[in-house]
Design an enzyme around this catalytic site. Structure first.
Site, short mmCIF file in Angstrom:
data_model
loop_
_atom_site.label_atom_id
_atom_site.label_comp_id
_atom_site.label_asym_id
_atom_site.label_seq_id
_atom_site.Cartn_x
_atom_site.Cartn_y
_atom_site.Cartn_z
N CYS A 268 4.01 61.56 60.42
CA CYS A 268 3.98 62.57 61.48
C CYS A 268 2.66 62.53 62.24
CB CYS A 268 4.28 63.95 60.89
SG CYS A 268 4.88 65.14 62.11
N HIS A 358 9.47 62.99 58.28
CA HIS A 358 9.04 63.53 57.00
C HIS A 358 9.86 62.95 55.85
CE1 HIS A 358 6.43 66.99 58.39
NE2 HIS A 358 6.97 66.56 59.52
N GLU A 360 9.32 63.11 52.73
CA GLU A 360 9.41 63.97 51.54
C GLU A 360 10.66 64.84 51.60
OE1 GLU A 360 8.29 66.70 54.50
OE2 GLU A 360 7.41 64.75 54.07
#
Length: 384
Positions: A268, A358, A360
């Protein structure tokens, strides 16, 4: 509105609220969460689930988030899914708030948590019309006013227009940890990573820890000496809010890491920092990518992934060629299939890569989890 707690019904006073956009468009609804006033950049998030993770994502600092899903709050608020120590959004806009949460992990309602953390919101407006307006006109400054904070329309529009623009705003130090801390490896420790916190989400170091990585999370103001004091096998640059054009400190630090050829991974904001370190520019998107359903193609494998996004800025790099940079050849590794925005970069002559989204993926999807394994492979290769 009538609500109940353990079967005892009570009447909650409903106060009026207005959402005011900088171009003069006004939406009238009901107060939701704290009562008062708030300002920020109005943006929309297309996730159908995961509002708790969205609200506690530091990348949403100074933004008023519009939920495009029509009903919000069904699962209440629990104590496990926070991505940071607090709610970071400036304000929250929903169409139909759930009256009673229904989830076995819920500890309280979303409304109660917004009140507890003094987050001003608005409900009962046409969020579809608002989202279409932001898509056509672009993300813009906004204010939410409820109760006694409501004034004349002319006054409220003027107050919104007096707020700072997101472009040119430096926010990463505002959300970063002030003190370094360590997330220990799960099981046997295999590697040490220095993670520069520009607005990191809690699940990110957890994903690395699950792969045997001891993660040293460092403040955004960390120096080259701070990073290498932990003897890292790799360096990670996190997500974060604000305009990457203001992040000269992180760019200088990443440049130092690249000069040492330490394995590097950024997500990001970290992707935008890598872009700048390689000599590319950055620019503000019209309305950004936010949500957990964005299609991205990994050009190194040809696979298409459904991914989680939260970014209003992007890297300006050529999609159709390999670029020469101060650190060797670089190419765009990932691209958004909706609008061809650069979603990833990689160096071809040393171990460094980044993605704009992202991996995660709290609260999902998990298509991009392999990127943490790719980071592990870079560290393994460097060690060998």
């Amino acid at each position: 509105m009538t609500t109940s707690t353990r079967g005892i019904a009570f009447e909650k006073k409903v106060l009026p609220a207005v959402l005011v956009l900088e171009d003069g468009r006004i939406f009238r609804g009901r107060a939701y969460g704290a009562v008062g006033e708030t300002f920020g950049e109005a943006v929309f998030s297309t996730g159908m689930t995961g509002y708790q993770e969205t609200l506690t994502d530091p990348s949403y600092d100074r933004q008023i988030v519009v939920a495009t899903a029509p009903q919000i709050g069904n699962t209440g608020w629990n104590d496990e899914d926070d991505e940071s120590s607090r709610i970071w959004v400036s304000g929250y806009v929903v169409r139909d708030p759930s009256r009673v949460p229904s989830n076995w992990r819920a500890k309280r309602s979303l409304d109660d948590e917004l009140v507890e953390q003094s987050v001003v919101g608005i409900s009962g407006i046409d969020t579809r019309a608002l989202t279409r307006h932001l898509r056509e006109r672009g993300s813009m400054r906004a204010g939410i006013f409820s109760g006694e904070a409501i004034g004349s329309e002319t006054e409220l529009v003027a107050r919104v227009q007096a707020q700072p623009q997101m472009k040119g705003l430096s926010l990463y130090e505002e959300v970063s940890t002030k003190e370094a801390y360590v997330v220990p490896a799960v099981g046997e420790k295999r590697f040490t990573v220095a993670a520069v916190d520009l607005g990191i989400k809690g699940m990110t170091p957890q994903r690395m820890a699950e792969r045997g990585i001891e993660v040293h999370v460092l403040p955004a103001t960390a120096t080259e000496e701070d990073v290498y004091a932990v003897a890292p096998d790799g360096v990670f640059f996190s997500n974060g809010p604000g305009d990457p054009a203001t992040a000269d400190g992180p760019v200088a630090l990443m440049t130092a890491v690249l000069e040492r050829k330490t394995p590097l991974f950024g997500i990001c904001f970290g992707n935008q920092i890598l872009g700048r370190a390689l000599g590319f520019g950055t620019y503000k998107l019209k309305y950004g990518h936010r949500g957990i359903n964005q299609p991205v193609q990994d050009r190194t494998t040809g696979k298409v992934e459904v991914t989680a996004h939260n970014h209003g800025f992007a890297v300006d790099a050529p999609l159709d060629k390999v670029s020469e940079t101060p650190f060797g050849r670089a190419e765009v590794s990932h691209v958004c299939l909706n609008d061809d925005v650069v979603e990833g970069l990689q160096l071809l002559d040393q171990p460094a890569f980044s993605v704009q989204y992202h991996p995660e993926a709290a609260a999902g999807p998990h298509d991009a989890a392999y990127l943490f394994d790719r980071f592990v492979s870079l560290m393994e290769g460097q060690r060998a």
